[in-house]
Write a protein that holds these residues in place. Structure first.
Motif, PDB file in Angstrom:
ATOM      1  N   GLN A 128       0.825  -1.208   0.000  1.00  0.00           N
ATOM      2  CA  GLN A 128       0.000   0.000   0.000  1.00  0.00           C
ATOM      3  C   GLN A 128       0.861   1.261   0.000  1.00  0.00           C
ATOM      4  OE1 GLN A 128      -2.614  -1.548  -1.040  1.00  0.00           O
ATOM      5  NE2 GLN A 128      -3.936  -0.146   0.095  1.00  0.00           N
ATOM      6  N   VAL A 129       1.923   1.250   0.793  1.00  0.00           N
ATOM      7  CA  VAL A 129       2.799   2.428   0.867  1.00  0.00           C
ATOM      8  C   VAL A 129       3.501   2.662  -0.466  1.00  0.00           C
ATOM      9  CG1 VAL A 129       4.889   3.367   1.944  1.00  0.00           C
ATOM     10  CG2 VAL A 129       3.143   2.269   3.365  1.00  0.00           C
ATOM     11  N   ILE A 130       4.089   1.602  -1.037  1.00  0.00           N
ATOM     12  CA  ILE A 130       4.834   1.743  -2.295  1.00  0.00           C
ATOM     13  C   ILE A 130       3.918   2.151  -3.443  1.00  0.00           C
ATOM     14  CG2 ILE A 130       6.175   0.490  -4.032  1.00  0.00           C
ATOM     15  CD1 ILE A 130       7.297  -1.212  -1.706  1.00  0.00           C
ATOM     16  N   SER A 131       2.789   1.455  -3.571  1.00  0.00           N
ATOM     17  CA  SER A 131       1.858   1.799  -4.659  1.00  0.00           C
ATOM     18  C   SER A 131       1.262   3.188  -4.435  1.00  0.00           C
ATOM     19  CB  SER A 131       0.742   0.747  -4.761  1.00  0.00           C
ATOM     20  OG  SER A 131       0.010   0.660  -3.543  1.00  0.00           O
ATOM     21  N   GLY A 132       1.071   3.580  -3.159  1.00  0.00           N
ATOM     22  CA  GLY A 132       0.570   4.920  -2.866  1.00  0.00           C
ATOM     23  C   GLY A 132       1.546   6.007  -3.285  1.00  0.00           C
ATOM     24  N   PHE A 133       2.844   5.771  -3.035  1.00  0.00           N
ATOM     25  CA  PHE A 133       3.865   6.732  -3.460  1.00  0.00           C
ATOM     26  C   PHE A 133       3.920   6.840  -4.981  1.00  0.00           C
ATOM     27  CE2 PHE A 133       5.955   6.632   0.783  1.00  0.00           C
ATOM     28  CZ  PHE A 133       6.064   8.010   0.940  1.00  0.00           C
ATOM     29  N   SER A 149       1.808   3.661 -17.293  1.00  0.00           N
ATOM     30  CA  SER A 149       0.389   3.500 -16.971  1.00  0.00           C
ATOM     31  C   SER A 149       0.186   3.323 -15.472  1.00  0.00           C
ATOM     32  CB  SER A 149      -0.171   2.288 -17.716  1.00  0.00           C
ATOM     33  OG  SER A 149      -1.478   1.998 -17.285  1.00  0.00           O
ATOM     34  N   LEU A 150      -0.975   3.756 -15.001  1.00  0.00           N
ATOM     35  CA  LEU A 150      -1.341   3.595 -13.588  1.00  0.00           C
ATOM     36  C   LEU A 150      -2.118   2.301 -13.349  1.00  0.00           C
ATOM     37  CD1 LEU A 150      -2.529   7.090 -12.315  1.00  0.00           C
ATOM     38  CD2 LEU A 150      -0.752   5.672 -11.327  1.00  0.00           C
ATOM     39  N   GLN A 151      -2.406   1.574 -14.428  1.00  0.00           N
ATOM     40  CA  GLN A 151      -3.304   0.429 -14.307  1.00  0.00           C
ATOM     41  C   GLN A 151      -2.798  -0.613 -13.313  1.00  0.00           C
ATOM     42  OE1 GLN A 151      -4.256  -1.397 -18.032  1.00  0.00           O
ATOM     43  NE2 GLN A 151      -5.676  -2.874 -17.152  1.00  0.00           N
ATOM     44  N   LEU A 152      -1.530  -1.013 -13.434  1.00  0.00           N
ATOM     45  CA  LEU A 152      -0.983  -2.028 -12.539  1.00  0.00           C
ATOM     46  C   LEU A 152      -0.877  -1.498 -11.112  1.00  0.00           C
ATOM     47  CD1 LEU A 152       0.072  -4.912 -12.537  1.00  0.00           C
ATOM     48  CD2 LEU A 152       2.384  -4.006 -12.891  1.00  0.00           C
ATOM     49  N   VAL A 153      -0.474  -0.237 -10.960  1.00  0.00           N
ATOM     50  CA  VAL A 153      -0.381   0.386  -9.643  1.00  0.00           C
ATOM     51  C   VAL A 153      -1.758   0.413  -8.984  1.00  0.00           C
ATOM     52  CG1 VAL A 153       0.174   2.498  -8.387  1.00  0.00           C
ATOM     53  CG2 VAL A 153       1.600   1.781 -10.301  1.00  0.00           C
ATOM     54  N   ALA A 154      -2.769   0.802  -9.774  1.00  0.00           N
ATOM     55  CA  ALA A 154      -4.140   0.878  -9.259  1.00  0.00           C
ATOM     56  C   ALA A 154      -4.632  -0.493  -8.808  1.00  0.00           C
ATOM     57  CB  ALA A 154      -5.073   1.436 -10.319  1.00  0.00           C
ATOM     58  N   PHE A 155      -4.275  -1.523  -9.566  1.00  0.00           N
ATOM     59  CA  PHE A 155      -4.719  -2.877  -9.220  1.00  0.00           C
ATOM     60  C   PHE A 155      -4.166  -3.296  -7.861  1.00  0.00           C
ATOM     61  CE2 PHE A 155      -3.650  -7.396  -9.073  1.00  0.00           C
ATOM     62  CZ  PHE A 155      -4.917  -7.955  -9.198  1.00  0.00           C
ATOM     63  N   PHE A 156      -2.836  -3.147  -7.678  1.00  0.00           N
ATOM     64  CA  PHE A 156      -2.214  -3.562  -6.431  1.00  0.00           C
ATOM     65  C   PHE A 156      -2.704  -2.722  -5.239  1.00  0.00           C
ATOM     66  CE2 PHE A 156       1.047  -5.584  -9.160  1.00  0.00           C
ATOM     67  CZ  PHE A 156       1.045  -6.833  -8.576  1.00  0.00           C
ATOM     68  N   GLY A 160      -4.840  -4.360  -2.218  1.00  0.00           N
ATOM     69  CA  GLY A 160      -4.392  -4.218  -0.839  1.00  0.00           C
ATOM     70  C   GLY A 160      -5.464  -3.622   0.051  1.00  0.00           C
ATOM     71  N   ALA A 161      -6.226  -2.675  -0.494  1.00  0.00           N
ATOM     72  CA  ALA A 161      -7.307  -2.046   0.263  1.00  0.00           C
ATOM     73  C   ALA A 161      -8.385  -3.068   0.623  1.00  0.00           C
ATOM     74  CB  ALA A 161      -7.923  -0.909  -0.541  1.00  0.00           C
ATOM     75  N   PHE A 162      -8.708  -3.946  -0.322  1.00  0.00           N
ATOM     76  CA  PHE A 162      -9.703  -4.986  -0.047  1.00  0.00           C
ATOM     77  C   PHE A 162      -9.193  -5.974   1.005  1.00  0.00           C
ATOM     78  CE2 PHE A 162     -11.833  -3.760  -4.058  1.00  0.00           C
ATOM     79  CZ  PHE A 162     -13.145  -3.760  -3.608  1.00  0.00           C
ATOM     80  N   LEU A 163      -7.886  -6.290   0.964  1.00  0.00           N
ATOM     81  CA  LEU A 163      -7.318  -7.168   1.986  1.00  0.00           C
ATOM     82  C   LEU A 163      -7.422  -6.530   3.368  1.00  0.00           C
ATOM     83  CD1 LEU A 163      -4.063  -8.617   0.331  1.00  0.00           C
ATOM     84  CD2 LEU A 163      -6.227  -9.789   0.770  1.00  0.00           C
ATOM     85  N   LEU A 164      -7.111  -5.241   3.453  1.00  0.00           N
ATOM     86  CA  LEU A 164      -7.227  -4.530   4.723  1.00  0.00           C
ATOM     87  C   LEU A 164      -8.670  -4.508   5.210  1.00  0.00           C
ATOM     88  CD1 LEU A 164      -4.825  -1.460   4.342  1.00  0.00           C
ATOM     89  CD2 LEU A 164      -4.659  -3.279   6.026  1.00  0.00           C
ATOM     90  N   PHE A 165      -9.593  -4.268   4.304  1.00  0.00           N
ATOM     91  CA  PHE A 165     -11.008  -4.212   4.659  1.00  0.00           C
ATOM     92  C   PHE A 165     -11.478  -5.575   5.172  1.00  0.00           C
ATOM     93  CE2 PHE A 165     -15.607  -4.027   3.425  1.00  0.00           C
ATOM     94  CZ  PHE A 165     -15.957  -3.027   4.322  1.00  0.00           C
ATOM     95  N   SER A 166     -11.035  -6.646   4.497  1.00  0.00           N
ATOM     96  CA  SER A 166     -11.397  -8.004   4.930  1.00  0.00           C
ATOM     97  C   SER A 166     -10.824  -8.300   6.310  1.00  0.00           C
ATOM     98  CB  SER A 166     -10.876  -9.036   3.922  1.00  0.00           C
ATOM     99  OG  SER A 166     -11.418  -8.801   2.646  1.00  0.00           O
ATOM    100  N   PHE A 167      -9.582  -7.864   6.526  1.00  0.00           N
ATOM    101  CA  PHE A 167      -8.943  -8.073   7.822  1.00  0.00           C
ATOM    102  C   PHE A 167      -9.720  -7.380   8.938  1.00  0.00           C
ATOM    103  CE2 PHE A 167      -6.222  -6.011  11.005  1.00  0.00           C
ATOM    104  CZ  PHE A 167      -5.778  -7.125  11.691  1.00  0.00           C
ATOM    105  N   ILE A 168     -10.166  -6.149   8.676  1.00  0.00           N
ATOM    106  CA  ILE A 168     -10.898  -5.381   9.693  1.00  0.00           C
ATOM    107  C   ILE A 168     -12.197  -6.087  10.069  1.00  0.00           C
ATOM    108  CG2 ILE A 168     -12.187  -3.248  10.097  1.00  0.00           C
ATOM    109  CD1 ILE A 168     -10.013  -1.798   8.498  1.00  0.00           C
ATOM    110  N   ILE A 169     -12.918  -6.592   9.057  1.00  0.00           N
ATOM    111  CA  ILE A 169     -14.175  -7.296   9.325  1.00  0.00           C
ATOM    112  C   ILE A 169     -13.918  -8.532  10.195  1.00  0.00           C
ATOM    113  CG2 ILE A 169     -16.051  -8.624   8.281  1.00  0.00           C
ATOM    114  CD1 ILE A 169     -15.892  -6.747   5.885  1.00  0.00           C
TER     115      ILE A 169
END
Length: 387
Positions: A128-133, A149-156, A160-169
C-alpha cells in the motif's frame, strides 16, 4: 475472573490511531474510485494523502517502539498449536471449548494472529505504501518516478485495500469471541483484560521467567552467577505452580500426581524418567533406565507400533497411544495408557516426552469379571442340560 494490565499506553494509542487512519483511507479511497460521493473528489484526494502521510509517521514510530521494548517478538511465526487454533475457530468456539492459547508477556497473539499480523506488516502495508507513493509521484521525472500507466499500480493498491477491509471485518468479529462480546474491545481501551486464575498464574510465571532471563543475560561472563539464576528460574516456576515454559510442559504438570513421566531423545534413548515411571516398571531408581533405548520396555510387536507413534511425535504431533503392555525389569507385564508429545527446546524438536497412567489393576479386574461370567454361563448351561 480478575483484571490484568496487558496493553500498554502506546500500544493502545497505536492500535486505535492505526484503526482510525485505515478507516479514513478506505472511505476516501473508495470515493476516489467513484464508488460513492461523500466528500467530493478533490477533498477525498486531499484527506487521503494527508492521512497516508500521518499513517506513515505512525508506522515509523510503531516500528521503533516494537524493537526498543522487544514487542517485535509477538510477530515471530510459529506452527505450534496452529491446527488446534484452526479447529477452535471452525468448531470449538461454537461448542464452548476452551481457547488453545493464552495471552502471556510475549505471547499475546495466537499462531493464526501471528501469521496474519506479520503478513500485514511485511506484505500488505508495504504494498500500500509503495503503490501509494507511485500514485503521488506518477509521471513526475523530477521526483524520481515515471511510469507508462497507472493500471498495474491501481490494481495492487485497490487489492491491498480490499485485503485490509477483509482483515478489519474478521478482526472485529474475533474481538467478540472473548468470554464476553465486548471484553476484548474494552481491554484495548483501558489496557486491563479479565482473565481466569489459571491464566493469571501462567502469566505471572512467564513474567518471572522473562525477568530472570533478562537478568541472566547481563551475567554471561560469570558462570557461577548464570547457574545461580538458572536455579532461581526453576525454583520460581515451581513455586508459582504453573507450566510457564516449554521445558516444563509435561513434567511440571504431573510432578506430584503419581503419573509416570518420561523423555526420549531423538536417538531413542531415555533422557529422563521420574520416580513414578521407575516404580511402575519395577526399577529401583530413574538412573537405572536413563541412557537406555526405549525398545527394552516393549515386546518386538509392540515396539514397532510404538516406534510409529514416536516418529509422528518427532514430526510435531501429540499422540494418544491408548492402552499398551509394558515389560518390567523383573520380566513381569503391566498395562498403562500412553500419551506422547514432541519435546521442544529453544523452538526445536529435540525428542519426545509423555506420561503413562497405570491400568494393570483395571485389566486384572476385567479378567476376573470375564472368568466369573464364563463360570456363571457354564453353570447355567449345565443346569439347563440336566433339566
Amino acid at each position: 475472573m480478575k483484571k490484568v494490565y496487558i496493553y500498554k499506553l502506546f500500544e493502545r494509542f497505536w492500535h486505535w490511531s492505526q484503526a482510525l487512519f485505515i478507516f479514513i483511507l478506505i472511505v476516501t479511497g473508495f470515493e476516489i474510485h467513484s464508488t460513492y460521493n461523500l466528500l467530493g473528489y478533490e477533498a477525498a484526494v486531499k484527506i487521503h494523502n494527508l492521512t497516508a502521510w500521518a499513517f506513515l509517521v505512525l508506522i515509523i514510530f510503531a516500528i521503533f517502539w516494537h524493537f526498543s521494548i522487544g514487542e517485535w517478538r509477538q510477530y515471530i511465526p510459529t506452527t505450534q498449536l496452529i491446527k488446534a487454533q484452526i479447529d477452535y475457530y471452525v468448531l470449538g468456539i461454537f461448542k464452548g471449548a476452551s481457547h488453545p492459547t493464552k495471552k502471556l508477556v510475549y505471547n499475546k497473539f495466537n499462531p493464526l494472529q501471528r501469521l496474519i499480523y506479520l503478513g500485514l506488516k511485511i506484505l500488505v502495508i508495504p504494498v500500500q505504501v509503495i503503490s501509494g507513493f507511485l500514485y503521488l509521484y506518477f509521471n513526475y521525472p523530477i521526483k524520481g518516478f515515471e511510469l507508462e500507466s497507472l493500471q498495474l499500480v491501481a490494481f495492487f493498491h485497490t487489492f491491498g485495500a480490499f485485503l485490509l477491509f477483509s482483515f478489519i471485518i474478521a478482526h472485529i468479529y474475533l474481538t467478540t469471541t472473548g468470554h464476553k462480546p465486548l471484553s476484548s474491545i474494552k481491554a484495548m481501551v483501558t489496557g486491563w483484560e479479565e482473565m481466569d486464575d489459571e491464566t493469571i498464574k501462567e502469566r505471572l510465571a512467564n513474567d518471572i521467567e522473562i525477568a530472570l532471563l533478562k537478568t541472566k543475560a547481563q551475567f554471561k561472563s560469570a558462570k557461577d552467577k548464570s547457574e545461580f539464576l538458572d536455579d532461581a528460574l526453576v525454583a520460581a516456576q515451581k513455586n508459582v505452580g504453573a507450566k510457564s515454559s516449554e521445558d516444563f510442559r509435561f513434567r511440571d504438570a504431573i510432578s506430584s500426581s503419581g503419573v509416570g513421566y518420561f523423555a526420549i531423545s531423538k536417538d531413542g534413548m531415555f533422557s529422563e524418567v521420574n520416580e513414578a515411571w521407575a516404580k511402575l516398571y519395577n526399577y529401583n531408581s530413574p538412573t537405572e533406565i536413563v541412557g537406555k533405548h526405549y525398545r527394552l520396555s516393549r515386546t518386538e510387536e509392540d515396539f514397532h507400533e510404538l516406534e510409529k507413534s514416536v516418529e509422528k511425535a518427532l514430526q510435531g504431533e501429540t499422540i494418544k497411544h491408548g492402552e499398551v503392555k509394558r515389560i518390567c525389569k523383573d520380566g513381569s507385564f503391566g498395562y498403562h495408557t500412553l500419551t506422547i508429545s514432541p519435546m521442544i527446546r529453544n523452538g526445536k524438536i529435540t525428542g519426545v516426552e509423555g506420561f503413562i497412567i497405570d491400568t494393570t489393576d483395571k485389566r486384572l479386574a476385567e479378567k476376573e469379571l470375564l472368568k466369573k461370567k464364563i463360570s456363571v454361563e457354564a453353570e447355567l448351561k449345565k443346569q439347563k442340560v440336566e433339566e
